[in-house]
Design a protein around this motif. Sequence first.
Motif, PDB file in Angstrom:
ATOM      1  N   GLU A   1       0.826  -1.216   0.000  1.00  0.00           N
ATOM      2  CA  GLU A   1       0.000   0.000   0.000  1.00  0.00           C
ATOM      3  C   GLU A   1       0.858   1.263   0.000  1.00  0.00           C
ATOM      4  OE1 GLU A   1      -2.634  -0.155   3.309  1.00  0.00           O
ATOM      5  OE2 GLU A   1      -3.705  -1.941   2.609  1.00  0.00           O
ATOM      6  N   LEU A   2       2.018   1.185   0.630  1.00  0.00           N
ATOM      7  CA  LEU A   2       2.926   2.332   0.706  1.00  0.00           C
ATOM      8  C   LEU A   2       3.863   2.417  -0.493  1.00  0.00           C
ATOM      9  CD1 LEU A   2       3.912   2.015   4.477  1.00  0.00           C
ATOM     10  CD2 LEU A   2       2.441   3.791   3.487  1.00  0.00           C
ATOM     11  N   GLY A   3       3.805   1.405  -1.358  1.00  0.00           N
ATOM     12  CA  GLY A   3       4.690   1.390  -2.526  1.00  0.00           C
ATOM     13  C   GLY A   3       6.114   0.992  -2.178  1.00  0.00           C
ATOM     14  N   LEU A   4       6.289   0.248  -1.080  1.00  0.00           N
ATOM     15  CA  LEU A   4       7.615  -0.187  -0.649  1.00  0.00           C
ATOM     16  C   LEU A   4       7.748  -1.696  -0.839  1.00  0.00           C
ATOM     17  CD1 LEU A   4       7.829   1.833   2.700  1.00  0.00           C
ATOM     18  CD2 LEU A   4       8.867   2.447   0.504  1.00  0.00           C
ATOM     19  N   SER A   5       8.932  -2.138  -1.248  1.00  0.00           N
ATOM     20  CA  SER A   5       9.137  -3.561  -1.518  1.00  0.00           C
ATOM     21  C   SER A   5       9.480  -4.356  -0.259  1.00  0.00           C
ATOM     22  CB  SER A   5      10.250  -3.747  -2.557  1.00  0.00           C
ATOM     23  OG  SER A   5      11.455  -3.158  -2.105  1.00  0.00           O
TER      24      SER A   5
END
Length: 364
Positions: A259-263
């Motif tokens: 959701e935060l765009g972090l891998s």
Amino acid sequence: MSLQCGIVGLPNVGKSTLFNCLSTAKATAANFPFCTIEPNVGVITVPDERLFALEELVKPEKVIPTTIEIVDIAGLVKGASKGEGLGNQFLGNIRNTDAIIHVLRCFDDENVIHVDGSVNPIRDKEIIDTELQIKDLESIEGKLSKLSRSAQSGDAAAKKAFEALKVFKSHLESGKNARTAHVEPHELEAVKDLQLLTGKPVLYVCNVDENSAGKGNKYTEMVKENTKNENAEILIICAKIESEIAELEREDQILFLEELGLSESGVSRLIKSAYRLLNYATYFTAGKKEVRAWTITKGMKAPQAAGVIHTDFEKGFIRAEVIHYPDFITFRSEAACRDNGKLNVEGKDYVVQDGDVMHFRFNV
């Protein structure tokens, strides 16, 4: 081979928040919890998906990951080198660590008071650097004093060490960290026993606001520019987000990060950065009793890697049976790897590769 990192930073930069995130991190699995071995020291497992892939194939009785000790170095303020606060005590704690995690405040928040009244990560960094440099100068001057008479009397080794120490002394007096000194190997050897604080590898953690977690901000750019010649690792983390992630189970962590765009989590990236910083690698042993990860220094040969398990393994080393990790995953068992010619028998000169699955033969 255990790895110990000390977290340093001025008050209210997010250092304690980050330490608490590490203390409750579920970066690997819930049955490998953080444990406290001292009031300010914790042990966290190293996240390595390869370990769990091997677990799925081997189905052992237990899985043992490698660990990192995290030391919360409190009390570092201006004047710490002169004993302000608990300065001397905590500077001593840093000396025993392998690497330093230096947390810098890179966010604006009027509700979080900065000890110096404004946000400036470079100023903050220089305050900590200065305290460590002063302590290193004390160590060097002490050793120079001890070597002085021997060097003047013609002792060649003492004179060589004396001159090397003067190089570091001059470098530190110019306001630079020992790790940035351009010196020869013999000069490094002269200060090895001093465990210079500013000579330790450093990971700068830029603690940012939620909106800057992905790409950073003006403050993180300042840090990158200021540290470009230090050969240091820089990591952008939002400690606030990490504290939320730390409370979630593994599956929920993945969804939250997406959701935060972090891998991956900042905690996971921090641990991997620490490994890169110290030139560490991992090999595995895999059997029905246990699948286990072992930490070694890159470039280590098979007997030394065996010695990480037990000194007898190194002393009586005969050979190593090695399966490269991708081959183990492809063929799914040791027997299948052997049948397909993917199990190699290696001798004393074999340089262990990151991810190798190994079995040692030895005789004591």
